[in-house]
Design a protein around this motif. Sequence first.
Motif, short mmCIF file in Angstrom:
data_model
loop_
_atom_site.label_atom_id
_atom_site.label_comp_id
_atom_site.label_asym_id
_atom_site.label_seq_id
_atom_site.Cartn_x
_atom_site.Cartn_y
_atom_site.Cartn_z
N GLY A 177 26.73 33.52 45.46
CA GLY A 177 27.07 33.99 44.12
C GLY A 177 28.28 34.89 44.05
O GLY A 177 28.74 35.23 42.96
N GLY A 178 28.81 35.31 45.21
CA GLY A 178 29.99 36.16 45.24
C GLY A 178 31.26 35.36 44.99
O GLY A 178 31.25 34.12 44.88
N ALA A 179 32.39 36.05 44.95
CA ALA A 179 33.66 35.40 44.61
C ALA A 179 34.04 34.30 45.58
O ALA A 179 34.52 33.23 45.16
N THR A 180 33.83 34.52 46.89
CA THR A 180 34.23 33.50 47.86
C THR A 180 33.34 32.27 47.77
O THR A 180 33.81 31.14 47.91
N ALA A 219 36.24 30.98 53.79
CA ALA A 219 36.64 31.30 52.42
C ALA A 219 36.50 32.80 52.26
O ALA A 219 35.39 33.34 52.28
N ASP A 220 37.64 33.50 52.15
CA ASP A 220 37.57 34.96 52.12
C ASP A 220 38.84 35.53 51.50
O ASP A 220 39.84 34.82 51.34
N SER A 221 38.76 36.82 51.17
CA SER A 221 39.99 37.53 50.84
C SER A 221 40.74 37.73 52.14
O SER A 221 40.32 37.25 53.19
N SER A 222 41.81 38.47 52.15
CA SER A 222 42.80 38.37 53.23
C SER A 222 42.40 38.95 54.58
O SER A 222 43.25 39.37 55.36
#
Length: 341
Positions: A177-180, A219-222
């Motif tokens: 459910g999170g952004a990634t 799939a992640d932020s940086s």
Amino acid sequence: MKPGHPASLMRRRLLLSSAAATAAAATGTASLLAPRLARAAATYPERPITFICPWPVGGTADQSMRALCQVAAGLLKQSIVLENRAGASGMIGTKALARANPDGYTIGQIPISVTRFSQLGMLQLDPRTELTYLARTSGQTFGIAVPAASRFRSLADVIAEARADPGRITYAHAGIGGATHVGMEQFALAAGVKFNAVAYKGGSQALQDVLASQVDLLADSSSWAPHVEAGKLRLLATWGEQRTPRFKDTPTLRELGYNVVVEAPNGIGAPKGLPPEIEKKLRDAFRDAVASAEFKAVAARLDAPVMYLDGPDYRKYVAEVYSQETQLIQRLKLKDMLAQS
């Protein structure tokens, strides 16, 4: 008993006297509390402030918040102690923040995913009315990365295999459910493919398993950025409106034909009921902290574009995203997805 009877008149006088006494007592209590609250606001902060970060140590959100708190602590002339309470895609820390005493000594990061999880039943509060918003700070650069030795040389390779063998390709993300997670599912829906999602408590653990080739995609932020530069990972696509300057050769999902943009900006807040004078001090401190050269340098290193909004505007933004999430939940059938997990 008739209204004009002496006993009736006596009873009415007693009730009126009692009500007047209660009102006077309440007024007196308020008048006693007002100077006390004013003094507390005038001397705030008198002791260290706890900052709840709802993500594990070492992730991009953790690094960003630590840098911001360090600058804000200098402005407030009081230490800010970061406390990591990870889990449930950031909601464990958010619940702790919402339940804290609204005295200004417990603040924290509010993930924008509160707008989604409150509607999915994973967070029992209405983020539009039950939190105090201090500042929106910076966004995140999300992307899809693979190990350097991966069989996938491009996103086209990923799509081709996913269509040929639905559900085989695994991807690591920072929580259901999170952004990634939601960003990848939006991408899968746009591409007409199915992936096998592997959930973690945060991006740092997901990163380690992808580096070890235990999972196909990250799939992640940086968090992937230094490993891409070191040649350990290969970046296939980013999720922003435009290419990130640091990785200008990597296309966005939108450029590749998938209408998916994910930024998930970070924000800072406090429990509902924060005294206005203390709220103003915190808003002023974090406004200056976001604008500082120290924070901007860290944000640039983390590929986190500065997206500042003051508290009242941030609250309006949360309300807008809440409405957008209502539609996204229905389109991706997120409630069904959570039930299956």
